[in-house]
Design a protein around this motif. Structure first.
Motif, PDB file in Angstrom:
ATOM      1  N   VAL A   1       0.840  -1.143   0.064  1.00  0.00           N
ATOM      2  CA  VAL A   1      -0.103   0.165   0.123  1.00  0.00           C
ATOM      3  C   VAL A   1       0.791   1.216   0.042  1.00  0.00           C
ATOM      4  CG1 VAL A   1      -1.533   1.254   1.406  1.00  0.00           C
ATOM      5  CG2 VAL A   1      -2.116  -1.298   1.079  1.00  0.00           C
TER       6      VAL A   1
ATOM      7  N   GLU B   1      -7.942  -2.612   2.021  1.00  0.00           N
ATOM      8  CA  GLU B   1      -6.989  -1.328   2.159  1.00  0.00           C
ATOM      9  C   GLU B   1      -6.338  -1.016   0.729  1.00  0.00           C
ATOM     10  OE1 GLU B   1      -3.146  -0.221   4.845  1.00  0.00           O
ATOM     11  OE2 GLU B   1      -3.855  -2.290   4.869  1.00  0.00           O
TER      12      GLU B   1
ATOM     13  N   ASN C   1      -6.490  -7.900   3.959  1.00  0.00           N
ATOM     14  CA  ASN C   1      -5.601  -6.459   3.445  1.00  0.00           C
ATOM     15  C   ASN C   1      -6.443  -5.965   1.990  1.00  0.00           C
ATOM     16  OD1 ASN C   1      -4.659  -8.284   1.925  1.00  0.00           O
ATOM     17  ND2 ASN C   1      -2.392  -7.626   2.604  1.00  0.00           N
TER      18      ASN C   1
END
Length: 211
Positions: free
Chosen positions: A134, A162, A159
């Protein structure tokens, strides 16, 4: 069908390693039933091309090939019915257009610049969990505003959201929606349930600007 058309069909592209052709169609049907129509069959097994041929007949499925390492593999995948191909890196001499649209992998800013120079605008960040994840994608956003990504590698149910919240992420790739034990056991209901959960990870629309 263009690569952006394909990548925007669902938030998650299942990355599949299929060892048995008999599993290909029921696996594909289970994923499509759960809302994940875009399927990446990796060319990591001797039966991968046969699986692509079989799965290409599934109603609603858009079947592609992964782990494409050279021009010959790209051509063979397209001849087997792949609507797109995915590579872990840039393939020398290969551009976006060809036998099937190519989603190349990048791991560094230098590779991303080389890909943009070759005419690509959509990339696989790989292996995402090792090359910055990220945080790397946030860093790429300003200097590489024209680039869109499908991060793969270490992306899972915990995740994925995200990643999907980032404006330069168009979708993610992952294998968690088709666990090997569920495939071996023919537990297609479990895979459909996992696919349904993944399909619900669609990124939220930006908040409207007031005034």
């Amino acid at each position: 069908m263009t690569l952006p058309d394909i990548l925007t069909r669902a938030p998650v592209i299942p990355v599949l390693v299929v060892d048995d052709v008999a599993h290909a169609v029921p696996l594909g049907r289970a994923l499509v039933a759960g809302g994940l129509p875009v399927l990446e069959v990796t060319l990591r097994t001797p039966v991968a091309l046969d699986c692509i041929r079989a799965m290409s007949g599934i109603e609603g499925a858009i079947v592609g090939a992964g782990t494409v390492l050279n021009r010959q593999m790209r051509r063979a995948a397209a001849e087997a019915g792949a609507k797109f191909v995915v590579s872990p890196g840039l393939i020398e001499g290969e551009g976006p257009d060809g036998p099937a649209p190519l989603l190349p992998g990048v791991a560094t800013a230098t590779e991303l610049m080389a890909g943009l120079a070759a005419g690509f605008t959509h990339f696989k960040l790989f292996p995402a969990n090792i090359v910055g994840g990220v945080d790397a994608l946030k860093a790429y956003q300003s200097p590489f505003q024209q680039a869109k990504f499908c991060p793969t590698g270490g992306v899972g149910a915990k995740n994925a959201a995200e990643y999907l919240a980032l404006p330069n992420v168009i979708c993610v790739g992952g294998s968690w929606v088709a666990p090997a034990d569920a495939v071996r056991a023919g537990d297609w209901d479990r895979i459909t349930a996992l696919a349904r959960e993944a399909a619900a990870l669609a990124p939220r629309a930006p908040a409207p600007v007031e005034g």
